[in-house]
Design a protein around this motif. Sequence first.
Motif, PDB file in Angstrom:
ATOM      1  N   ILE A 210       7.107  11.387  -5.683  1.00  0.00           N
ATOM      2  CA  ILE A 210       8.340  11.318  -4.901  1.00  0.00           C
ATOM      3  C   ILE A 210       8.169  12.227  -3.697  1.00  0.00           C
ATOM      4  O   ILE A 210       7.903  13.425  -3.845  1.00  0.00           O
ATOM      5  CB  ILE A 210       9.555  11.738  -5.743  1.00  0.00           C
ATOM      6  CG1 ILE A 210       9.705  10.822  -6.972  1.00  0.00           C
ATOM      7  CG2 ILE A 210      10.828  11.707  -4.905  1.00  0.00           C
ATOM      8  CD1 ILE A 210      10.769  11.282  -7.944  1.00  0.00           C
ATOM      9  N   ASN A 211       8.317  11.655  -2.517  1.00  0.00           N
ATOM     10  CA  ASN A 211       8.110  12.387  -1.272  1.00  0.00           C
ATOM     11  C   ASN A 211       9.379  12.396  -0.428  1.00  0.00           C
ATOM     12  O   ASN A 211      10.232  11.501  -0.580  1.00  0.00           O
ATOM     13  CB  ASN A 211       6.990  11.730  -0.460  1.00  0.00           C
ATOM     14  CG  ASN A 211       5.643  11.854  -1.124  1.00  0.00           C
ATOM     15  OD1 ASN A 211       5.070  12.930  -1.180  1.00  0.00           O
ATOM     16  ND2 ASN A 211       5.127  10.751  -1.650  1.00  0.00           N
ATOM     17  N   PRO A 212       9.517  13.364   0.492  1.00  0.00           N
ATOM     18  CA  PRO A 212      10.658  13.307   1.410  1.00  0.00           C
ATOM     19  C   PRO A 212      10.747  11.983   2.172  1.00  0.00           C
ATOM     20  O   PRO A 212      11.845  11.528   2.501  1.00  0.00           O
ATOM     21  CB  PRO A 212      10.386  14.482   2.361  1.00  0.00           C
ATOM     22  CG  PRO A 212       9.617  15.458   1.530  1.00  0.00           C
ATOM     23  CD  PRO A 212       8.735  14.604   0.657  1.00  0.00           C
ATOM     24  N   ALA A 213       9.599  11.352   2.420  1.00  0.00           N
ATOM     25  CA  ALA A 213       9.623  10.058   3.099  1.00  0.00           C
ATOM     26  C   ALA A 213      10.387   9.007   2.307  1.00  0.00           C
ATOM     27  O   ALA A 213      10.891   8.038   2.882  1.00  0.00           O
ATOM     28  CB  ALA A 213       8.199   9.576   3.354  1.00  0.00           C
ATOM     29  N   ASP A 214      10.494   9.195   0.982  1.00  0.00           N
ATOM     30  CA  ASP A 214      11.158   8.191   0.154  1.00  0.00           C
ATOM     31  C   ASP A 214      12.653   8.126   0.427  1.00  0.00           C
ATOM     32  O   ASP A 214      13.234   7.044   0.508  1.00  0.00           O
ATOM     33  CB  ASP A 214      10.906   8.476  -1.332  1.00  0.00           C
ATOM     34  CG  ASP A 214       9.449   8.343  -1.723  1.00  0.00           C
ATOM     35  OD1 ASP A 214       8.648   7.855  -0.898  1.00  0.00           O
ATOM     36  OD2 ASP A 214       9.090   8.742  -2.846  1.00  0.00           O
ATOM     37  N   TRP A 215      13.314   9.295   0.545  1.00  0.00           N
ATOM     38  CA  TRP A 215      14.753   9.223   0.818  1.00  0.00           C
ATOM     39  C   TRP A 215      15.005   8.720   2.243  1.00  0.00           C
ATOM     40  O   TRP A 215      16.013   8.032   2.496  1.00  0.00           O
ATOM     41  CB  TRP A 215      15.453  10.557   0.545  1.00  0.00           C
ATOM     42  CG  TRP A 215      15.240  11.695   1.504  1.00  0.00           C
ATOM     43  CD1 TRP A 215      14.419  12.751   1.346  1.00  0.00           C
ATOM     44  CD2 TRP A 215      15.905  11.897   2.761  1.00  0.00           C
ATOM     45  NE1 TRP A 215      14.507  13.616   2.415  1.00  0.00           N
ATOM     46  CE2 TRP A 215      15.420  13.127   3.292  1.00  0.00           C
ATOM     47  CE3 TRP A 215      16.874  11.190   3.473  1.00  0.00           C
ATOM     48  CZ2 TRP A 215      15.851  13.626   4.515  1.00  0.00           C
ATOM     49  CZ3 TRP A 215      17.301  11.695   4.705  1.00  0.00           C
ATOM     50  CH2 TRP A 215      16.794  12.897   5.209  1.00  0.00           C
ATOM     51  N   LYS A 216      14.091   9.031   3.142  1.00  0.00           N
ATOM     52  CA  LYS A 216      14.235   8.525   4.504  1.00  0.00           C
ATOM     53  C   LYS A 216      14.033   7.004   4.533  1.00  0.00           C
ATOM     54  O   LYS A 216      14.726   6.286   5.260  1.00  0.00           O
ATOM     55  CB  LYS A 216      13.238   9.231   5.417  1.00  0.00           C
ATOM     56  CG  LYS A 216      13.488  10.732   5.499  1.00  0.00           C
ATOM     57  CD  LYS A 216      12.300  11.503   6.057  1.00  0.00           C
ATOM     58  CE  LYS A 216      12.493  13.003   5.887  1.00  0.00           C
ATOM     59  NZ  LYS A 216      11.302  13.777   6.279  1.00  0.00           N
TER      60      LYS A 216
ATOM     61  N   VAL B  24      -0.279  21.750  15.065  1.00  0.00           N
ATOM     62  CA  VAL B  24      -0.200  20.417  14.459  1.00  0.00           C
ATOM     63  C   VAL B  24       1.169  20.319  13.804  1.00  0.00           C
ATOM     64  O   VAL B  24       1.465  21.020  12.828  1.00  0.00           O
ATOM     65  CB  VAL B  24      -1.315  20.188  13.430  1.00  0.00           C
ATOM     66  CG1 VAL B  24      -1.163  18.812  12.786  1.00  0.00           C
ATOM     67  CG2 VAL B  24      -2.686  20.305  14.097  1.00  0.00           C
ATOM     68  N   SER B  25       1.998  19.483  14.377  1.00  0.00           N
ATOM     69  CA  SER B  25       3.373  19.314  13.922  1.00  0.00           C
ATOM     70  C   SER B  25       3.445  18.033  13.100  1.00  0.00           C
ATOM     71  O   SER B  25       3.257  16.932  13.618  1.00  0.00           O
ATOM     72  CB  SER B  25       4.313  19.231  15.125  1.00  0.00           C
ATOM     73  OG  SER B  25       5.644  19.106  14.720  1.00  0.00           O
ATOM     74  N   ILE B  26       3.705  18.188  11.794  1.00  0.00           N
ATOM     75  CA  ILE B  26       3.720  17.035  10.895  1.00  0.00           C
ATOM     76  C   ILE B  26       5.051  16.307  11.032  1.00  0.00           C
ATOM     77  O   ILE B  26       6.122  16.918  11.000  1.00  0.00           O
ATOM     78  CB  ILE B  26       3.467  17.475   9.451  1.00  0.00           C
ATOM     79  CG1 ILE B  26       2.043  18.036   9.337  1.00  0.00           C
ATOM     80  CG2 ILE B  26       3.671  16.333   8.468  1.00  0.00           C
ATOM     81  CD1 ILE B  26       1.748  18.737   8.041  1.00  0.00           C
ATOM     82  N   ALA B  27       4.981  15.005  11.171  1.00  0.00           N
ATOM     83  CA  ALA B  27       6.182  14.197  11.390  1.00  0.00           C
ATOM     84  C   ALA B  27       7.178  14.354  10.249  1.00  0.00           C
ATOM     85  O   ALA B  27       6.813  14.280   9.072  1.00  0.00           O
ATOM     86  CB  ALA B  27       5.792  12.727  11.530  1.00  0.00           C
ATOM     87  N   THR B  28       8.439  14.589  10.606  1.00  0.00           N
ATOM     88  CA  THR B  28       9.508  14.596   9.605  1.00  0.00           C
ATOM     89  C   THR B  28      10.333  13.319   9.672  1.00  0.00           C
ATOM     90  O   THR B  28      11.040  12.987   8.726  1.00  0.00           O
ATOM     91  CB  THR B  28      10.458  15.782   9.833  1.00  0.00           C
ATOM     92  OG1 THR B  28      11.200  15.573  11.041  1.00  0.00           O
ATOM     93  CG2 THR B  28       9.695  17.092   9.924  1.00  0.00           C
TER      94      THR B  28
END
Length: 329
Positions: free
Chosen positions: A39-45, A242-246
């Motif tokens: 489960i990743n933060p990308a999942d709720w997005k 390096v800024s990781i996409a949120t």
Amino acid sequence: MRAIVIERFGGPGELRLDEVPTPAPDEGQVLVRVAYAGINPADWKDREGLVAGFYRPSFPHILGFDAAGTVAEVGPGVDDFTPGDRVFTTSDHGDGVAGSYAEYLLVSAPRLAKVPPQVDLASAAATPVAALTAWQALLASERGDLQAGQRVLIHGGSGGVGSFAVQFAAHRGARVAATCSAANLDYVAELGAECALDYRAAGYRDELYAWAPEGLDLIVDAVGGDTLPGRLELLRPGGRLVSIATLVADGDIAAETAEAETMGVRKIFAIMDSREAGRELAQIGELLAAGAVRPPPIEVYPMAEVRAAHERIQGGHVRGKLVLEIAGE
């Protein structure tokens, strides 16, 4: 097969357990019986429709970018995997294919890697997206290009991406600082951060300047937003951010990139690239098997509690990773 689906974008209440057809592998594909889904933060997005611009979603929509399990069936042209192999993978979900919140996952063979026998499947499921994001942010030549002896700051060192990044950087021979909350200072130090900083404490930047008086060679920002103000000023000339996409708090990318150039540093906006996922996961698996890198702390949720898991991940400040138990070990 059983799967967690949504019929429309929205909040955690849209998630429900349903029966959907089991897919069959085509040329170059593998059908994986899923033991655990990361489960990743990308999942709720994804659930809220915030990543729909990256692919064309269809409903019922199955979420999930991470999985570990066993090979159930291989399609034509797949020679590297056989039924029964323990594997972990990033899903093809970003290409519009159904994700990993299901009993079976269809995935392109180049994205798969075998799980070493020393690694349990829950830990393997917690690894792909977080570890690959950290690996690429630090080590890819067009991103961090980290070298031994350099000084690197991992902003958000206790999260899924950050905890892997601290370890990868230390293993590469870099000198590592990491920010986190006060409760996680000991944790990030155990991972390899020689300078652990509470980003909420007054004066933490003074500590960082004292630790790296000539500036940092690299910053990997795994948090985003305005949580590290003035971050370009922390870099030495020629340094990299390096800024990781949120996907929700990335600011004005073009403006910061231009500002960095005027300051003699580089700003690189990074999204995980799955083209070499299988090869990179195999390397990461070797580090896990050898004990050189350890998986983050894991919280396991049963499928029936997927809504609670999404509320937890969307609230932020998770130490380590959450995984969804599908079939289990």
